[in-house]
Design an enzyme around this catalytic site. Structure first.
Site, PDB file in Angstrom:
ATOM      1  N   ASN A  13       7.171-105.819  11.910  1.00  0.00           N
ATOM      2  CA  ASN A  13       8.389-106.331  11.276  1.00  0.00           C
ATOM      3  C   ASN A  13       8.099-107.749  10.789  1.00  0.00           C
ATOM      4  O   ASN A  13       7.958-108.667  11.584  1.00  0.00           O
ATOM      5  CB  ASN A  13       9.518-106.317  12.332  1.00  0.00           C
ATOM      6  CG  ASN A  13      10.755-107.069  11.883  1.00  0.00           C
ATOM      7  OD1 ASN A  13      10.929-107.363  10.699  1.00  0.00           O
ATOM      8  ND2 ASN A  13      11.626-107.399  12.835  1.00  0.00           N
ATOM      9  N   GLU A 171      13.854-104.135  23.011  1.00  0.00           N
ATOM     10  CA  GLU A 171      13.383-105.499  22.775  1.00  0.00           C
ATOM     11  C   GLU A 171      14.256-106.474  23.565  1.00  0.00           C
ATOM     12  O   GLU A 171      15.345-106.856  23.102  1.00  0.00           O
ATOM     13  CB  GLU A 171      13.486-105.847  21.287  1.00  0.00           C
ATOM     14  CG  GLU A 171      12.704-104.929  20.381  1.00  0.00           C
ATOM     15  CD  GLU A 171      12.383-105.602  19.054  1.00  0.00           C
ATOM     16  OE1 GLU A 171      11.185-105.763  18.767  1.00  0.00           O
ATOM     17  OE2 GLU A 171      13.309-105.988  18.325  1.00  0.00           O
ATOM     18  N   GLY A 177       9.926-113.567  20.057  1.00  0.00           N
ATOM     19  CA  GLY A 177       9.507-114.826  19.431  1.00  0.00           C
ATOM     20  C   GLY A 177       9.350-115.977  20.412  1.00  0.00           C
ATOM     21  O   GLY A 177       9.189-117.121  20.017  1.00  0.00           O
ATOM     22  N   SER A 217       7.129-110.371  21.683  1.00  0.00           N
ATOM     23  CA  SER A 217       5.867-111.078  21.916  1.00  0.00           C
ATOM     24  C   SER A 217       4.691-110.150  22.237  1.00  0.00           C
ATOM     25  O   SER A 217       3.854-110.477  23.081  1.00  0.00           O
ATOM     26  CB  SER A 217       6.037-112.151  23.000  1.00  0.00           C
ATOM     27  OG  SER A 217       7.003-113.103  22.601  1.00  0.00           O
TER      28      SER A 217
HETATM   29  P1  PGA Z   1       7.961-110.987  18.181  1.00  0.00           P
HETATM   30  O1  PGA Z   1       9.186-110.216  17.460  1.00  0.00           O
HETATM   31  O2  PGA Z   1       6.827-110.021  18.262  1.00  0.00           O
HETATM   32  O3  PGA Z   1       7.692-112.151  17.269  1.00  0.00           O
HETATM   33  O4  PGA Z   1       8.462-111.403  19.522  1.00  0.00           O
HETATM   34  C1  PGA Z   1       9.470-108.898  17.821  1.00  0.00           C
HETATM   35  C2  PGA Z   1      10.662-108.391  17.046  1.00  0.00           C
HETATM   36  O5  PGA Z   1      11.607-109.169  16.804  1.00  0.00           O
HETATM   37  O6  PGA Z   1      10.698-107.217  16.633  1.00  0.00           O
END
Ligand code: PGA
Length: 261
Positions: A13, A171, A177, A217
């Site tokens: 994504n 998630e 993030g 993450s």
């Molecule tokens: P991230 O985002 O891998 O940067 O934590 C995951 C997501 O929001 O699908």
């Protein structure tokens, strides 16, 4: 298109990153590794503006295209929205629905998630429904309650055959993030709950075939241990999907983990 959890599902994504030239560059690099990653399902989810240009590049490859959002109406005076037919038109097989950032910043609710899922299914676009708890909910022991409500309300009125076309992405908000990842055990516990809930609601076949992704993450260093867990069928990747090296590495780790389970 039928879904199978016999191979890992790796989706990147890209959120609100990448201009068209940057997006094309990234996808060209991912295409170079298409053979090495062929034992996984690779999906790229760029911003709307890059969708059709990317589709031109991946059309004859195993890489699939997804969108980050959808609107439920067919067409009309809905300034700024994108209709399901337009996503189809741009070549999308998948669409992310109810990402926590959409819920948090753009007022999406389980009810709008449900409408979007129904609309995507009607147009043969496979939904990736995102669910997950906040840090406060986790710390106060409300994770299962939250996830259960998101499943019940998000999938309201959808029959088992259609539920088989829906991918669920767990998630936890506190892991998105932030660099904090749920441990494999923490993730597995919720994935197993999600699968048992689907089995209870829709039957054994739907439960056992469901693709349940982990997101938050995910990186090359943690992909193997997460994907090795019984009920984790893939990853929805944000930050690490913005560079081809880390995205491809995660796919390879996922393939290794799948071979060992
Ligand atoms: P991230 O985002 O891998 O940067 O934590 C995951 C997501 O929001 O699908």
């Amino acid at each position: 298109m039928t879904l199978s959890n016999k191979k890992p599902f790796i989706a990147g994504n890209w959120k609100m990153f990448k201009t068209i030239p940057e997006a094309l560059e990234l996808v060209k690099e991912i295409l170079l590794a298409v053979e090495e990653t062929s034992s996984s399902e690779i999906v790229v989810i760029p911003p709307y503006t890059a969708l059709s240009r990317i589709q031109d590049l991946i059309r004859d490859s195993a890489i699939k295209l997804g969108a980050q959002n959808i609107f439920w109406e067919e067409e009309g005076a809905f300034t700024g929205e994108i209709a399901p037919t337009m996503l189809k038109d741009a070549g999308c097989d998948y669409v992310v629905i109810g990402h926590s950032e959409r819920r948090q910043y753009f007022g999406e609710t389980n009810a709008t998630v449900n409408k979007k899922i129904q609309s995507a299914l009607k147009h043969k676009i496979l939904p990736i429904m995102c669910i997950g708890e906040s840090l406060e909910e986790r710390e106060t022991g409300k994770t299962i309650e939250k996830v259960k409500k998101q499943i019940n309300e998000g999938l309201e009125g959808i029959n088992p055959e259609e539920v088989e076309k829906i991918i669920i992405a767990y998630e936890p908000l506190w892991a998105i993030g932030t660099g904090l990842t749920a441990s494999p055990e923490q993730a597995q516990e919720i994935h197993s709950y999600i699968r048992s809930k689907l089995t209870e609601k829709y039957g054994n076949k739907t439960g056992s075939c469901a693709i349940i992704l982990y997101g938050g993450s995910v990186k090359p260093a943690n992909a193997f241990s997460l994907l090795k867990e019984k009920d984790i069928n893939g990853a929805l990747i944000g930050g690490a999907a913005l560079k081809s090296e880390s995205f491809i590495e995660i796919a390879k780790e996922a393939i290794k983990a799948y071979e060992e389970k």
